[in-house]
Design a protein around this motif. Structure first.
Motif, short mmCIF file in Angstrom:
data_model
loop_
_atom_site.label_atom_id
_atom_site.label_comp_id
_atom_site.label_asym_id
_atom_site.label_seq_id
_atom_site.Cartn_x
_atom_site.Cartn_y
_atom_site.Cartn_z
N THR A 73 -46.21 21.02 -6.47
CA THR A 73 -45.49 20.79 -5.22
C THR A 73 -44.53 21.93 -4.92
O THR A 73 -44.43 22.41 -3.78
CB THR A 73 -44.71 19.47 -5.31
N GLN A 113 -46.86 14.50 -14.67
CA GLN A 113 -45.79 14.51 -13.68
C GLN A 113 -45.20 15.91 -13.52
O GLN A 113 -44.92 16.36 -12.40
CB GLN A 113 -44.71 13.52 -14.06
N GLN A 171 -45.22 18.19 -10.15
CA GLN A 171 -43.99 18.74 -9.57
C GLN A 171 -44.08 20.26 -9.41
O GLN A 171 -43.65 20.81 -8.39
CB GLN A 171 -42.79 18.37 -10.45
#
Length: 272
Positions: free
Chosen positions: A108, A101, A105
């Motif tokens: 992104t 995760q 992130q």
């Protein structure tokens, strides 16, 4: 030899005594014969059913009715426990998921930053293209003015004059935004004297790459016209009219149009 007769005599005496005792009645001992009671002892034992177990025979399972009640034990809520290996495996899986995760992130955010930089670059390129178009418009206006002998005002605030001075202004204005680089003399970056020497070289005028050495070039004038060289101690630029100039200012601002009143003590020299 005398021992055997003695033993025999003793046995005979005991036999006679026993016979006499048996012949005596109870009355001889003072006991009433009618009162004599017979005592009977009886002892009973419970019946035992012994089950013989053959230890050599394999035991068989017993079928139990599925509907038989077990006293509620079948519905007990027994907590489930896990081994240390299972707990370690779950912790490792959770750590891997958290790392995935975090990586997603970060990716992104990196994409967002790249998009933002691309947007800024696009805006900068658009601004430079607009400045180049404006410079082209000024050049066209300067050419028209040179042909007609008229004087007008360009969108950059420069007075478009006749002759070669107008062409100098039009040529110089297209370099707005070029970085300021100390000692530079090309469109990749230049300082103030590098900029003026680059522009005037286009019109056949050779200037030294030094602001102090450029002072005195051409003819000093007191009525500045667009295209004149501007000099003050430590700095030079090109006058574009209406109290404005184009010059390579500082590393923070680069090449731009500014007011001549920002500095004082200017001297003007006509080179074309």
């Amino acid at each position: 030899m005398n021992a055997r007769p003695r033993l025999t005599t003793a046995i005979a005496a005991l036999t006679v005594a026993g016979s006499l005792f048996a012949c005596l009645s109870p009355s001889a001992f003072g006991i009433d014969a009618d009162a004599a009671v017979t005592v009977t002892s009886v002892r009973s034992f419970p019946k035992l059913n012994a089950t013989r177990v053959d230890l050599l025979v394999e035991s068989a399972s017993i079928a139990v009715d599925g509907s038989a009640a077990w006293g509620g034990v079948e519905s007990l809520d027994v907590p489930q426990t896990k081994s240390q290996a299972e707990l370690d495996a779950e912790a490792q899986a959770a750590a891997q998921e958290a790392a995935a995760q975090a990586e997603a992130q970060a990716e992104t955010e990196a994409r967002a930053q790249a998009a933002s930089r691309a947007s800024r670059r696009t805006a900068t390129n658009d601004a430079q293209a607009a400045a180049s178009d404006a410079a082209g418009d000024d050049a066209d206006a300067a050419a028209d003015a040179a042909a007609s002998g008229e004087v007008s005002t360009s969108q950059n605030g420069a007075a478009v004059a006749t002759g070669n001075g107008a062409a100098v202004v039009a040529y110089a204005l297209q370099f707005q935004g070029v970085p300021y680089v100390y000692g530079g003399s090309t469109t990749s970056g230049w300082d103030c004297s590098g900029f003026t020497s680059y522009v005037f070289r286009r019109f056949g005028v050779t200037l030294s790459h030094s602001s102090s050495a450029q002072r005195g070039s051409g003819t000093r004038v007191t009525d500045p016209q667009p295209g004149d060289l501007m000099w003050k101690p430590g700095h030079v630029g090109i006058y574009i009219g209406n109290g404005r100039m184009v010059h390579a200012s500082t590393p923070a601002t680069g090449t731009l149009v500014a007011s001549t009143s920002y500095y004082s003590g200017w001297e003007y020299y006509r080179l074309v």
